[in-house]
Design an enzyme around this catalytic site. Structure first.
Site, short mmCIF file in Angstrom:
data_model
loop_
_atom_site.label_atom_id
_atom_site.label_comp_id
_atom_site.label_asym_id
_atom_site.label_seq_id
_atom_site.Cartn_x
_atom_site.Cartn_y
_atom_site.Cartn_z
N LYS A 11 0.74 -1.00 0.06
CA LYS A 11 0.14 0.02 -0.17
C LYS A 11 0.86 1.38 -0.02
O LYS A 11 1.82 1.31 0.31
CB LYS A 11 -0.82 0.09 1.20
CG LYS A 11 -1.79 -1.14 1.26
CD LYS A 11 -2.82 -1.27 2.15
CE LYS A 11 -4.06 -2.14 2.17
NZ LYS A 11 -5.13 -1.98 3.08
N HIS A 117 -2.38 -5.30 1.55
CA HIS A 117 -3.73 -6.03 1.28
C HIS A 117 -3.33 -7.21 0.79
O HIS A 117 -2.25 -7.79 0.26
CB HIS A 117 -4.49 -5.27 0.22
CG HIS A 117 -5.44 -6.00 -0.32
ND1 HIS A 117 -6.77 -6.02 0.18
CD2 HIS A 117 -5.69 -7.11 -1.37
CE1 HIS A 117 -7.71 -7.00 -0.33
NE2 HIS A 117 -6.77 -7.58 -1.35
N GLU A 128 -9.48 -10.11 -7.75
CA GLU A 128 -8.74 -9.19 -7.68
C GLU A 128 -7.77 -9.42 -8.57
O GLU A 128 -6.96 -8.37 -9.24
CB GLU A 128 -8.23 -9.17 -6.38
CG GLU A 128 -9.06 -8.81 -5.41
CD GLU A 128 -8.81 -8.80 -3.65
OE1 GLU A 128 -9.56 -8.70 -3.03
OE2 GLU A 128 -7.49 -9.43 -3.55
P1 GDP Z 1 -8.11 -6.88 5.41
O1 GDP Z 1 -8.57 -7.92 4.49
O2 GDP Z 1 -7.14 -7.41 6.38
O3 GDP Z 1 -7.21 -5.76 4.39
O4 GDP Z 1 -9.24 -6.15 6.15
P2 GDP Z 1 -10.76 -5.72 5.51
O5 GDP Z 1 -10.81 -6.43 4.04
O6 GDP Z 1 -11.54 -5.76 6.60
O7 GDP Z 1 -10.46 -3.86 5.37
C1 GDP Z 1 -9.94 -3.52 4.14
C2 GDP Z 1 -8.95 -2.40 4.54
O8 GDP Z 1 -9.74 -1.21 5.30
C3 GDP Z 1 -7.87 -2.75 5.82
O9 GDP Z 1 -6.75 -3.47 5.36
C4 GDP Z 1 -7.59 -1.46 6.35
O10 GDP Z 1 -6.82 -0.45 5.61
C5 GDP Z 1 -9.20 -0.80 6.28
N1 GDP Z 1 -9.96 -0.89 7.43
C6 GDP Z 1 -10.58 -2.20 7.88
N2 GDP Z 1 -11.34 -1.94 9.16
C7 GDP Z 1 -10.97 -0.61 9.40
C8 GDP Z 1 -11.39 0.25 10.42
O11 GDP Z 1 -12.23 -0.51 11.44
N3 GDP Z 1 -10.71 1.46 10.71
C9 GDP Z 1 -9.90 1.91 9.64
N4 GDP Z 1 -9.81 3.21 9.85
N5 GDP Z 1 -9.70 1.32 8.68
C10 GDP Z 1 -10.06 -0.04 8.51
#
Ligand code: GDP
Length: 135
Positions: A11, A117, A128
């Site tokens: 990222k 990611h 993706e």
């Molecule tokens: P990942 O699969 O571990 O990347 O998580 P997710 O798919 O749930 O979320 C996508 C991205 O959104 C994450 O990698 C973070 O960059 C962001 N994100 C997810 N949950 C949160 C949150 O609760 N707060 C904030 N600020 N960003 C979040």
């Protein structure tokens, strides 16, 4: 051995912080192989499309703003259980909860700017990879 694929994104914060090499080293020291990689940049509509499942989340606008803030490196990683193995290497979404030594524990700056990611299923890996590469 079954060879699965997954998509990784280094990222914008990690690219800005010059951690591409360190993160690639983690992949090269793992069981995964880098099959393709490119440095690119997302515009707003591309970032919104990539994260469309999060459109209703309170952090969506911040996430899109962050993901369009600079270059990213996207990689196709290949290996047995590639999705799970990459997620193990990444650590938890919240870097405060990421196991020591994982990419996010080392290179995340915050919950949003969490360095990498990784696809969360084979199905999302497939879509993706198609999003970024001609395959
Ligand atoms: P990942 O699969 O571990 O990347 O998580 P997710 O798919 O749930 O979320 C996508 C991205 O959104 C994450 O990698 C973070 O960059 C962001 N994100 C997810 N949950 C949160 C949150 O609760 N707060 C904030 N600020 N960003 C979040």
């Amino acid at each position: 051995m079954d060879k699965d694929l997954t998509l990784s994104i280094i990222k914008p914060n990690a690219v800005r912080n010059k951690k591409i090499g360190k993160i690639i080293s983690v992949f090269e020291e793992s069981s995964l192989t880098i099959k393709k990689a490119k440095l690119t940049r997302l515009n707003k509509s591309q970032a919104e499309a990539f994260y469309k499942e999060h459109v209703d989340k309170p952090f969506f606008d911040e996430l899109v703003g962050f993901m369009t803030s600079g270059p990213i490196m996207v990689l196709i990683l290949e290996g047995a259980n590639a999705v799970e193995e990459n997620r193990r290497l990444m650590g938890a979404t919240n870097p405060a909860e990421a196991e020591q030594g994982t990419i996010r524990s080392l290179y995340a700056d915050s919950m949003t700017e969490n360095a990498v990611h990784g696809s969360d299923s084979q199905k999302s890996a497939h879509s993706e990879i198609a999003f970024f590469f001609d395959e």
